[in-house]
Scaffold this motif. Structure first.
Motif, PDB file in Angstrom:
ATOM      1  N   LEU A 109      10.074  16.414  59.362  1.00 47.35           N
ATOM      2  CA  LEU A 109      10.119  17.495  58.383  1.00 47.35           C
ATOM      3  C   LEU A 109      10.715  16.947  57.086  1.00 47.35           C
ATOM      4  O   LEU A 109      11.905  16.626  57.036  1.00 47.35           O
ATOM      5  N   VAL A 110       9.912  16.813  56.061  1.00 43.84           N
ATOM      6  CA  VAL A 110      10.374  16.308  54.773  1.00 43.84           C
ATOM      7  C   VAL A 110      10.657  17.500  53.873  1.00 43.84           C
ATOM      8  O   VAL A 110       9.743  18.222  53.476  1.00 43.84           O
ATOM      9  N   CYS A 111      11.937  17.731  53.560  1.00 45.16           N
ATOM     10  CA  CYS A 111      12.351  18.915  52.811  1.00 45.16           C
ATOM     11  C   CYS A 111      12.787  18.508  51.411  1.00 45.16           C
ATOM     12  O   CYS A 111      13.801  17.811  51.249  1.00 45.16           O
ATOM     13  N   LYS A 112      12.040  18.938  50.427  1.00 42.42           N
ATOM     14  CA  LYS A 112      12.362  18.597  49.042  1.00 42.42           C
ATOM     15  C   LYS A 112      13.249  19.695  48.448  1.00 42.42           C
ATOM     16  O   LYS A 112      12.864  20.855  48.416  1.00 42.42           O
ATOM     17  N   TYR A 113      14.438  19.318  48.004  1.00 41.46           N
ATOM     18  CA  TYR A 113      15.445  20.256  47.492  1.00 41.46           C
ATOM     19  C   TYR A 113      15.741  21.384  48.498  1.00 41.46           C
ATOM     20  O   TYR A 113      15.629  22.568  48.159  1.00 41.46           O
ATOM     21  N   PRO A 114      16.127  21.063  49.729  1.00 38.84           N
ATOM     22  CA  PRO A 114      16.335  22.133  50.726  1.00 38.84           C
ATOM     23  C   PRO A 114      17.450  23.105  50.372  1.00 38.84           C
ATOM     24  O   PRO A 114      17.453  24.230  50.853  1.00 38.84           O
ATOM     25  N   HIS A 115      18.412  22.685  49.511  1.00 40.69           N
ATOM     26  CA  HIS A 115      19.478  23.623  49.132  1.00 40.69           C
ATOM     27  C   HIS A 115      18.944  24.775  48.292  1.00 40.69           C
ATOM     28  O   HIS A 115      19.639  25.785  48.111  1.00 40.69           O
ATOM     29  N   LEU A 116      17.709  24.640  47.786  1.00 35.24           N
ATOM     30  CA  LEU A 116      17.093  25.715  47.017  1.00 35.24           C
ATOM     31  C   LEU A 116      16.172  26.591  47.864  1.00 35.24           C
ATOM     32  O   LEU A 116      15.578  27.534  47.356  1.00 35.24           O
ATOM     33  N   PHE A 117      16.051  26.281  49.162  1.00 33.79           N
ATOM     34  CA  PHE A 117      15.225  27.093  50.044  1.00 33.79           C
ATOM     35  C   PHE A 117      15.850  28.492  50.170  1.00 33.79           C
ATOM     36  O   PHE A 117      17.024  28.697  49.882  1.00 33.79           O
ATOM     37  N   TYR A 169      16.918  32.281  54.941  1.00 34.26           N
ATOM     38  CA  TYR A 169      16.349  32.221  56.287  1.00 34.26           C
ATOM     39  C   TYR A 169      16.029  30.761  56.646  1.00 34.26           C
ATOM     40  O   TYR A 169      16.346  30.279  57.729  1.00 34.26           O
ATOM     41  N   SER A 170      15.355  30.086  55.726  1.00 33.79           N
ATOM     42  CA  SER A 170      14.949  28.701  55.985  1.00 33.79           C
ATOM     43  C   SER A 170      16.152  27.778  56.097  1.00 33.79           C
ATOM     44  O   SER A 170      16.190  26.878  56.948  1.00 33.79           O
ATOM     45  N   LYS A 171      17.152  27.987  55.240  1.00 32.95           N
ATOM     46  CA  LYS A 171      18.353  27.135  55.308  1.00 32.95           C
ATOM     47  C   LYS A 171      19.083  27.324  56.632  1.00 32.95           C
ATOM     48  O   LYS A 171      19.578  26.354  57.217  1.00 32.95           O
ATOM     49  N   GLN A 172      19.156  28.560  57.102  1.00 32.68           N
ATOM     50  CA  GLN A 172      19.795  28.803  58.395  1.00 32.68           C
ATOM     51  C   GLN A 172      19.046  28.084  59.515  1.00 32.68           C
ATOM     52  O   GLN A 172      19.642  27.483  60.408  1.00 32.68           O
ATOM     53  N   LEU A 173      17.722  28.124  59.449  1.00 29.65           N
ATOM     54  CA  LEU A 173      16.916  27.458  60.470  1.00 29.65           C
ATOM     55  C   LEU A 173      17.119  25.943  60.430  1.00 29.65           C
ATOM     56  O   LEU A 173      17.196  25.277  61.467  1.00 29.65           O
ATOM     57  N   LEU A 174      17.214  25.373  59.224  1.00 25.74           N
ATOM     58  CA  LEU A 174      17.468  23.936  59.092  1.00 25.74           C
ATOM     59  C   LEU A 174      18.834  23.574  59.669  1.00 25.74           C
ATOM     60  O   LEU A 174      19.004  22.506  60.269  1.00 25.74           O
ATOM     61  N   LYS A 175      19.825  24.457  59.500  1.00 23.88           N
ATOM     62  CA  LYS A 175      21.140  24.223  60.085  1.00 23.88           C
ATOM     63  C   LYS A 175      21.063  24.219  61.612  1.00 23.88           C
ATOM     64  O   LYS A 175      21.698  23.409  62.285  1.00 23.88           O
ATOM     65  N   PHE A 176      20.288  25.142  62.165  1.00 26.99           N
ATOM     66  CA  PHE A 176      20.089  25.160  63.615  1.00 26.99           C
ATOM     67  C   PHE A 176      19.490  23.843  64.104  1.00 26.99           C
ATOM     68  O   PHE A 176      19.898  23.302  65.135  1.00 26.99           O
ATOM     69  N   LEU A 177      18.521  23.338  63.342  1.00 30.66           N
ATOM     70  CA  LEU A 177      17.835  22.111  63.758  1.00 30.66           C
ATOM     71  C   LEU A 177      18.735  20.884  63.693  1.00 30.66           C
ATOM     72  O   LEU A 177      18.386  19.831  64.224  1.00 30.66           O
ATOM     73  N   GLN A 178      19.893  21.017  63.036  1.00 33.92           N
ATOM     74  CA  GLN A 178      20.864  19.920  62.997  1.00 33.92           C
ATOM     75  C   GLN A 178      21.936  20.060  64.078  1.00 33.92           C
ATOM     76  O   GLN A 178      22.740  19.160  64.276  1.00 33.92           O
ATOM     77  N   ASN A 179      21.951  21.197  64.751  1.00 31.74           N
ATOM     78  CA  ASN A 179      23.028  21.516  65.688  1.00 31.74           C
ATOM     79  C   ASN A 179      22.718  20.947  67.069  1.00 31.74           C
ATOM     80  O   ASN A 179      21.675  21.238  67.659  1.00 31.74           O
ATOM     81  N   SER A 180      23.638  20.164  67.624  1.00 28.38           N
ATOM     82  CA  SER A 180      23.392  19.502  68.910  1.00 28.38           C
ATOM     83  C   SER A 180      23.232  20.510  70.050  1.00 28.38           C
ATOM     84  O   SER A 180      22.429  20.309  70.958  1.00 28.38           O
ATOM     85  N   ARG A 181      23.994  21.620  70.008  1.00 30.14           N
ATOM     86  CA  ARG A 181      23.857  22.636  71.058  1.00 30.14           C
ATOM     87  C   ARG A 181      22.501  23.334  70.976  1.00 30.14           C
ATOM     88  O   ARG A 181      21.912  23.694  71.998  1.00 30.14           O
ATOM     89  N   PHE A 182      22.018  23.521  69.760  1.00 31.04           N
ATOM     90  CA  PHE A 182      20.693  24.109  69.589  1.00 31.04           C
ATOM     91  C   PHE A 182      19.624  23.190  70.170  1.00 31.04           C
ATOM     92  O   PHE A 182      18.696  23.637  70.838  1.00 31.04           O
ATOM     93  N   ILE A 183      19.763  21.900  69.929  1.00 29.92           N
ATOM     94  CA  ILE A 183      18.801  20.925  70.461  1.00 29.92           C
ATOM     95  C   ILE A 183      18.843  20.899  71.987  1.00 29.92           C
ATOM     96  O   ILE A 183      17.813  20.703  72.647  1.00 29.92           O
ATOM     97  N   GLU A 184      20.017  21.129  72.574  1.00 28.13           N
ATOM     98  CA  GLU A 184      20.106  21.184  74.037  1.00 28.13           C
ATOM     99  C   GLU A 184      19.261  22.330  74.591  1.00 28.13           C
ATOM    100  O   GLU A 184      18.695  22.230  75.681  1.00 28.13           O
ATOM    101  N   GLU A 185      19.185  23.437  73.840  1.00 29.26           N
ATOM    102  CA  GLU A 185      18.389  24.576  74.288  1.00 29.26           C
ATOM    103  C   GLU A 185      16.889  24.360  74.042  1.00 29.26           C
ATOM    104  O   GLU A 185      16.054  24.996  74.676  1.00 29.26           O
ATOM    105  N   TYR A 186      16.576  23.467  73.122  1.00 32.02           N
ATOM    106  CA  TYR A 186      15.190  23.137  72.817  1.00 32.02           C
ATOM    107  C   TYR A 186      15.028  21.620  72.907  1.00 32.02           C
ATOM    108  O   TYR A 186      14.936  20.934  71.883  1.00 32.02           O
ATOM    109  N   PRO A 187      15.019  21.065  74.103  1.00 29.57           N
ATOM    110  CA  PRO A 187      15.067  19.597  74.274  1.00 29.57           C
ATOM    111  C   PRO A 187      13.975  18.845  73.523  1.00 29.57           C
ATOM    112  O   PRO A 187      14.201  17.733  73.061  1.00 29.57           O
ATOM    113  N   LYS A 188      12.799  19.455  73.375  1.00 33.10           N
ATOM    114  CA  LYS A 188      11.704  18.739  72.712  1.00 33.10           C
ATOM    115  C   LYS A 188      11.998  18.480  71.237  1.00 33.10           C
ATOM    116  O   LYS A 188      11.400  17.592  70.629  1.00 33.10           O
TER     117      LYS A 188
END
Length: 796
Positions: free
Chosen positions: A141-149, A152-171
């Protein structure tokens, strides 16, 4: 240079750095790359990205639309590559073994213990990313200027960085985030420890830069002058070089903007007779953003489409604009700024743009607000109402409102006397989301002090939903239906978006409460007509159309319903709305079963079963019920043995859900399958007792009919209870559920009379089913079986 590279600072114009960046991309799950000249550096970077597996490029949006970067990028991926992006392509590699039922056990064990609860749209995007990983392996996922998203999108990007979130979605371990920006000071980047910086071009890099621009013919001294004039900014250099004339010898920094404007003015004059048209169209277009949306532009220009398109063709010939597939954009930022400075009546134009978006994209409150706030201060009251509608969407989706939006909302609400309304709706959602529907209703019923018809109507819509959820009997349901009818009727003149939403809700209310097909069909026709002109360009209109298609089986002949649900699933399969796609598959299976297309229904059921684990991610028990009911019937009708432990796990899921009539049909389904495979009459009859208890809450004739006719069949199979079975059939022989059309009612009456006649002379189950099979009724699931479960309800 070597020392700076050790500190993680790279320079993209040195070719040896390419492999270094590529290696870092492939060995990090999150990579932050900083560059001042990002528009040019990305050409270098995207050359690297092109060598990776699947790259999704995400850009900011000026209007701050919810999830816009995800939706736009994923939709682009679907458009370009959807033929390879299908669950069906996985079927050849999957074998369904129902004796291996760990998936359901995992769902049951995990469903109450999710660390991350997502709203439906977030869940659909995550499911889509999981699906992409399943098909393609590593995803970038290449995000150009993600701080300007948008938030909703910024929250989702934060989830995708969270190790516990990745444990729930192993793929999602196979997903890499790449953040590109010219500034990483925003709080959004606080968790990032290391940033790769691509430093600005140096004077020693001038030969390579001009080689890249294809202008080796320019003398070295003049190359240096241009480099210095443009401060090494590659954007400015490209534009300057492309418009270089032989008369230009030297410039100072102060003269640069004047030189650019002079070039554009001369170019505009050279157009001749059409220059005024180009000026008119492009000054208006400059308010729409760097990428020009043609439809609102045409409305604001108030001219026919051909005039605007012809004018844009002229502007493209003179390099003011560029046509790129379905979009038109300004050639560069300097052109946009030039026409922005020439615009007259700026506020009037922005109000017209807001009105155009209101008509063209009625659900996009954010876009309307963006332009409305740029117009007259007299429009701030309307802006306040739009802000509240945006806030209500956050509350409805269970997402925390962004602090800056909430701050602006509070300021506007105080000024325009909306503070109490916000407090009331806040309290309502707290009760509603906690399923305290009685309190939710009382909160809204007690409030009626606001001077905005639109906000009052929104409040009434949520009141109607709460009434429906609170209903304890048929009278309560009828009152909820009347309330929603009133909301839908009033919304026609006030809000296109709410009219469509309330119409879809009302159709479901009518189907589930009265079964008045003609009334539901009338609303259905009105909605389809209402959205038909927007189908080609508005995603919300397309989504609503296919949501209507999903309901076809309850309102139209089953053959037509199969065609519509197939259209619906084909549509949603090519969008990020994964949950909508699954629902369409569930409905399609139900319709195929009704037609007796058991092999086709089984193929879709196998598909759904293989991906059933997706539903546990969203804690979506209702979806599990919907899916499993149709899956089990399709497996059973395809003569596939269903293990007892699988059925018991299904019952465990049903039992954990609070008492609700929606559990009646799956309990009924299991009772039938359980007897058919294990001949345990006692257990099956006990399940029917559960369905009777549930139906006592609403006394629904639809459920009552199916419960009784299957109870009669089971009692008949127990030789000691045959007389009771005959007595039940005597009462049912001339009746049928009110919901059904005449064609189905006729089949049901014929079926009941065949069964009753067979019972009276003591025929066995096989003989009775042979008699039923001789009938010509097209509803195979109803007519061919002594024990049966009608699953039309699941195709609502």
């Amino acid at each position: 240079m070597d020392n700076s590279r050790e500190n993680g600072i790279l320079f993209s114009w040195q070719r040896q750095d390419k492999n270094i960046i590529k290696e870092k991309i492939q060995t990090n799950k999150l990579l932050a790359i900083k560059s001042i000249n990002l528009n040019f550096e990305q050409l270098f970077l995207y050359d690297i990205f092109s060598e990776l597996s699947t790259v999704i490029q995400m850009e900011k949006n000026a209007f701050n639309l919810p999830f816009f970067p995800f939706y736009e990028s994923l939709n682009e991926y679907y458009k370009s590559d959807f033929e390879h992006f299908s669950f069906k392509s996985l079927l050849s590699n999957l074998v369904v073994d129902l004796t291996q039922s760990e998936t359901l056990k995992y769902i049951i064990d995990s469903i109450e213990n999710r660390d991350f609860m997502l709203d439906e749209k977030s869940q659909g995007i995550i499911n889509t990313l999981v699906k992409l990983v399943s098909l393609n392996g590593n995803i970038y996922l290449v995000c150009k200027y993600p701080h300007l998203f948008d938030d909703y999108s910024k929250q989702l990007l934060k989830f995708l960085q969270n190790s516990r979130f990745i444990e729930e979605y192993p793929k999602l371990r196979y997903l890499t985030l790449i953040f590109l920006s010219d500034n990483f000071d925003d709080v959004f980047y606080n968790d990032i420890n290391r940033i790769i910086e691509i430093i600005e071009p140096q004077e020693r890099d001038i030969p390579e830069i001009f080689h890249m621009f294809g202008r080796n013919d320019i003398e070295k001294d003049f190359q240096l002058a241009i480099f210095q004039l443009c401060d090494g900014n590659l954007n400015k250099m490209e534009y300057f070089i492309n418009n270089l004339s032989s008369e230009i010898i030297a410039f100072t920094q102060q003269k640069f903007e004047n030189a650019v404007n002079m070039m554009l003015t001369n170019k505009l004059r050279s157009i001749g007779d059409n220059s005024r048209d180009v000026l008119r169209v492009l000054t208006t277009a400059s308010e729409l953003g760097e990428i020009i949306d043609l439809l609102p532009l045409i409305k604001v220009i108030d001219h026919d489409r051909s005039f605007v398109e012809d004018t844009l063709e002229i502007s493209e010939r003179y390099n003011f604009t560029i046509k790129d597939r379905d979009t038109v954009k300004f050639a560069n930022i300097f052109v946009k700024r030039y026409f922005e400075k020439l615009i007259k009546y700026k506020r009037v134009i922005n109000k017209k743009i807001s009105d155009a978006y209101s008509e063209l994209y009625p659900s996009n409150y954010e876009v309307r607000l963006f332009f409305l706030e740029k117009s007259s201060s007299e429009m701030l009251s309307e802006s306040c109402d739009l802000l509240i509608l945006i806030w209500l969407n956050y509350k409805k989706n269970g997402i925390e409102c962004p602090p800056d939006l909430k701050l602006k909302l509070d300021k506007y609400a105080y000024r325009f006397h909306r503070t109490e309304y916000i407090k009331v709706m806040e309290s309502f959602f707290l009760s509603f989301n906690n399923q305290n529907f009685e309190n939710a209703v009382s909160i809204l019923d007690a409030y009626s002090e606001i001077d905005s018809p639109l906000l009052m109507l929104e409040k009434d819509y949520f009141t109607g939903l709460a009434y429906y959820k609170l209903s304890r009997n048929k009278e309560d349901l009828d009152n909820a239906l009347l309330y929603m009818k009133d909301v839908q009727h009033r919304s026609k003149e006030i809000s296109i978006a709410l009219y469509e939403t309330s119409s879809l809700t009302l159709i479901s209310f009518i189907i589930n409460i009265t079964g008045n097909c003609s009334a539901a069909q009338k609303i259905e026709r009105e909605v389809i007509y209402n959205i038909s002109y927007r189908i080609e360009y508005d995603y919300s209109a397309k989504d609503n159309l296919h949501r209507i298609y999903r309901k076809y089986a309850a309102l139209h002949p089953i053959e037509l319903a199969v065609q519509k649900t197939e259209k619906s699933l084909n549509y949603f399969e090519k969008t990020p709305l994964t949950n909508e796609y699954y629902m369409a598959v569930v409905n399609h299976i139900g319709n195929l079963l009704h037609l007796g297309e058991y092999d086709v229904a089984y193929s879709f059921a196998k598909l759904l079963y293989c991906h059933l684990d997706v539903f546990h991610y969203s804690n979506n028990k209702k979806m599990i019920i919907y899916s499993l009911n149709n899956i089990l019937i399709a497996f059973f009708r395809a003569s596939m043995l269903i293990p007892k432990e699988l059925l018991m796990q299904y019952i465990d899921i049903l039992d954990t859900i609070p008492e609700n009539p929606t559990k009646i049909i799956p309990y009924l389904t299991i009772a039938i399958i359980y007897y058919e495979q294990f001949e345990d009459i006692l257990y099956s009859i006990n399940l029917l007792k559960k369905t009777k208890k549930l139906n006592n809450l609403i006394a629904d004739s639809y459920y009552k009919y199916y419960i009784l006719i299957n109870e009669a069949a089971l009692l008949y199979l127990d030789s000691k209870s045959r007389q009771k079975a005959i007595s039940i059939m005597e009462d049912l022989k001339d009746s049928s559920p009110e919901l059904y059309r005449d064609s189905i009612r006729k089949c049901l009456v014929e079926r009941a009379q065949i069964i009753l006649a067979s019972m009276r002379i003591g025929k066995n189950k096989t003989t009775i089913e042979n008699e039923l099979g001789k009938t010509n009724c097209r509803y195979k699931l109803i007519m061919n079986y002594f024990l049966f479960s009608d699953i039309q309800f699941w195709s609502e």
